[in-house]
Design a protein around this motif. Structure first.
Motif, PDB file in Angstrom:
ATOM      1  N   ILE A 184       7.766   2.639   2.595  1.00 18.26           N
ATOM      2  CA  ILE A 184       8.086   2.710   4.028  1.00 18.26           C
ATOM      3  C   ILE A 184       6.839   2.843   4.891  1.00 18.26           C
ATOM      4  N   THR A 185       5.652   2.803   4.290  1.00 17.74           N
ATOM      5  CA  THR A 185       4.417   2.839   5.081  1.00 17.74           C
ATOM      6  C   THR A 185       3.785   1.451   5.217  1.00 17.74           C
TER       7      THR A 185
ATOM      8  N   SER B 142      -4.246   2.964   3.936  1.00 18.17           N
ATOM      9  CA  SER B 142      -3.259   3.637   4.792  1.00 18.17           C
ATOM     10  C   SER B 142      -1.831   3.352   4.353  1.00 18.17           C
ATOM     11  N   VAL B 143      -1.660   2.322   3.516  1.00 19.10           N
ATOM     12  CA  VAL B 143      -0.332   1.903   3.081  1.00 19.10           C
ATOM     13  C   VAL B 143      -0.065   2.426   1.680  1.00 19.10           C
TER      14      VAL B 143
ATOM     15  N   THR C 297      -1.646   6.031   8.569  1.00 23.69           N
ATOM     16  CA  THR C 297      -0.332   5.888   7.939  1.00 23.69           C
ATOM     17  C   THR C 297       0.775   5.969   8.996  1.00 23.69           C
ATOM     18  N   GLN C 298       1.757   5.093   8.867  1.00 24.94           N
ATOM     19  CA  GLN C 298       2.920   5.068   9.752  1.00 24.94           C
ATOM     20  C   GLN C 298       4.163   4.769   8.926  1.00 24.94           C
ATOM     21  N   ILE C 299       5.284   5.360   9.306  1.00 27.68           N
ATOM     22  CA  ILE C 299       6.548   5.127   8.615  1.00 27.68           C
ATOM     23  C   ILE C 299       7.363   4.088   9.376  1.00 27.68           C
TER      24      ILE C 299
ATOM     25  N   ILE D 247       6.250  -8.284   2.526  1.00 27.41           N
ATOM     26  CA  ILE D 247       4.879  -8.156   2.023  1.00 27.41           C
ATOM     27  C   ILE D 247       4.831  -7.172   0.862  1.00 27.41           C
ATOM     28  N   ASP D 248       4.093  -7.522  -0.152  1.00 28.12           N
ATOM     29  CA  ASP D 248       3.879  -6.610  -1.283  1.00 28.12           C
ATOM     30  C   ASP D 248       2.917  -5.512  -0.824  1.00 28.12           C
ATOM     31  N   PRO D 249       3.368  -4.254  -0.739  1.00 29.83           N
ATOM     32  CA  PRO D 249       2.498  -3.180  -0.248  1.00 29.83           C
ATOM     33  C   PRO D 249       1.276  -2.948  -1.132  1.00 29.83           C
TER      34      PRO D 249
END
Length: 573
Positions: free
Chosen positions: A329-330, A359-360, A386-388, A479-481
């Motif tokens: 979720i990031t 960050s992901v 980092t962001q959710i 996208i593949d994190p």
């Protein structure tokens, strides 16, 4: 490099009894709604609208059309658009037993909210009257005025009804005008297809006056009660009750069959309210949501959070651990980097991607529980960027929450659909299961077939939902994190599992991991089954698990679809 970039979005989701869905529809696809936008204006009641359309009729009967998947597909091909309806209530005005005309009360989305309007059609197929019943936005309401609506009477299905050609546009209300035109043509298409072409026979016999409901307009209303099969017997007579709203930037609809319309309506309202509450909790577009507050503050210091928000994050982390980071979720910084949030396709350099990758990671989210019900715990981000983003799980989670509320009303059947994340409860009236259509991943006018489900959920992730193309190569928003790049090879994944949260997360996991590794992870969720579509050299290969295949009925489509089917084991390594 040729910079000819274009986007396509699947913002069409079919809802209700025979549900055809195009996959997940993310809230990022629509701009944020202005805070002062919602302003409901009621112009006509249903009775007033029917009196306007049928001024000379002494009787109005209603006919309920419930389309099969094949009928719906055919109608969509005629209209060249996706429909979120799976059926229509048609009002038929009569005078001395002669048909005076037809009418449908329908809805279309303006910019953010649906508006409700009626279209009356003469027996010769030409529009007799059109009027808006309810408009729900502070902008674009000019379409409800007579000076705009006068343009429609006299037009028929043969007319294209194009803005600035057949219909004069209204500056500042272009989107509402476009959808009004599309809705009018939809009604004309239904009337033309089912009544004017003779597909639907109307044999109405006189009933005693004690069986007629007298309306305030002085017109008798009754239903044709077309026979619906129920395991070989007559249907129970339950009424279909449903409501549609815009929630999380997409269509939300709940349908149920009930003898107690008042209780069913209350249950639907409560369940939709619950989904709206989840949107208020998890939206990254609402500045006052708990998610927005966490995204603003959690990289600075631990942020106190509600127990419900912590539960959502913990469920998300469970699927991240399960998939080894294929679900995360990031991932939103990467989605933004590729230009999917601002609709400007961009292929970033490896250097740009590598700069963002630290960050992901779900491992950047730190949760601390303290056992206090009033202050249950905190969330902290270990990386400053980092962001959710709940896009890959939030809708399924909201569906599960709505289901829990709905069940409290004692209703045993429902179809809950939030942007293609669907849970079906029990059985629809007169049927053994709810039918859910699966879109062909490369032909929007075809379905591969349909699932027959009860007491389970389904959702689809596909590269046709949001993508851009550069020099003939397609780049999907999925996208593949772990690599920071769009997934290649897999083009669609449909999951069936026990809960909305499961199917939402698993459809992304299997999509990112691919067939071999993805199927392995299905074993971790009891009852999970999958259809996986892959593309190689322009050829599509579809893999279904045995459990999925047992619930699925293929549909023969016209023309060549170049599809090969394989049934595989979920235990495949």
């Amino acid at each position: 490099m040729n910079k000819n970039v274009f986007f396509r979005f699947s913002f069409y989701v079919s809802l209700s009894l025979l549900v055809l869905f195009a996959g997940k529809v993310f809230s990022q696809e629509r701009e944020a709604e202005p805070a002062d936008n919602f302003q409901m204006e009621v112009y006509l009641t249903q009775e007033e609208a029917l009196k306007l359309v049928f001024p000379e009729s002494d009787e109005i009967v209603t006919d309920e059309i419930i389309m099969t998947p094949e009928e719906k597909q055919h109608l969509e091909q005629l209209l060249k658009r996706r429909l979120f309806e799976d059926g229509f209530i048609v009002y038929i005005g009569k005078k001395n037993d002669e048909i005076q005309g037809y009418a449908i009360i329908t809805e279309e989305i303006g910019k953010f909210h649906p508006f409700t309007f009626i279209v009356g059609v003469k027996p010769n197929g030409k529009i007799s009257e059109i009027a808006v019943l309810v408009y729900r936005e502070s902008r674009g309401g000019e379409i409800a005025r007579k000076r705009f609506l006068y343009q429609f009477p006299g037009k028929s299905f043969k007319n294209p009804i194009r803005i600035n050609k057949d219909i004069i546009n209204i500056t500042g209300a272009t989107m509402s005008v476009q959808y009004m035109c599309a809705g009018v043509r939809k009604v004309l298409g239904v009337i033309n297809e089912y009544y004017l072409n003779g597909k639907r026979e109307i044999n109405v016999t006189k009933e005693g006056n004690d069986k007629k409901m007298q309306s305030s307009a002085g017109v008798a209303h009754r239903n044709l009660n077309e026979k619906q099969s129920k395991k070989g017997d007559e249907a129970s007579g339950k009424k279909l009750v449903k409501e549609t709203r815009m929630i999380m930037g997409t269509f939300a609809e709940i349908s149920t069959y009930s003898n107690n319309v008042k209780n069913a309506g209350a249950a639907i309202d409560a369940a939709l309210n619950e989904m709206e509450r989840m949107d208020a909790l998890l939206s990254n577009y609402k500045k006052d949501s708990e998610l927005s507050r966490v995204n603003r503050e959690a990289a600075k210091s631990p942020v106190p959070c509600s127990a419900e928000f912590l539960e959502f994050i913990e469920q998300s982390l469970f699927f991240s651990e399960l998939s080894g980071g294929a679900f995360d979720i990031t991932v939103s910084p990467l989605v933004s980097l590729w230009g999917f949030f601002n609709e400007k396709g961009h292929i970033p350099s490896d250097e740009e991607i590598n700069r963002l990758l630290p960050s992901v990671s779900y491992k950047n989210i730190e949760i601390k529980r303290n056992g206090d019900k009033k202050k249950p715990g905190t969330v902290f981000f270990k990386h400053i960027s980092t962001q959710i983003d709940p896009g890959a799980i939030g809708k399924g989670y909201a569906v599960d929450k709505a289901l829990n509320v709905f069940k409290k009303y004692g209703i045993d059947n429902a179809c809950i659909n939030l942007g293609g994340n669907i849970y079906v409860l029990g059985e629809p009236d007169g049927k053994d299961a709810w039918r859910v259509g699966i879109q062909h991943p490369r032909n929007k006018n075809e379905i591969l077939g349909y699932l027959e489900l009860k007491d389970e959920a389904t959702a689809t992730s596909g590269d046709y939902e949001r993508f851009f193309e550069i020099d003939g190569d397609r780049y999907s928003h999925i996208i593949d994190p772990r690599t920071g790049k769009p997934v290649k090879g897999t083009i669609a994944v449909t999951i069936v599992a026990p809960s909305g949260t499961d199917v939402d997360a698993l459809s992304t996991i299997v999509y990112v991991l691919g067939k071999e590794k993805g199927l392995k992870h299905l074993r971790e969720i009891p009852g999970a089954e999958a259809l996986i579509a892959c593309e190689n050299g322009g050829k599509i290969v579809l893999y279904t698990t045995r459990g999925f295949n047992e619930k699925f009925t293929r549909v023969e489509n016209e023309g060549k679809t170049d599809v090969t089917w394989h049934v595989v084991s979920a235990n495949q390594q």
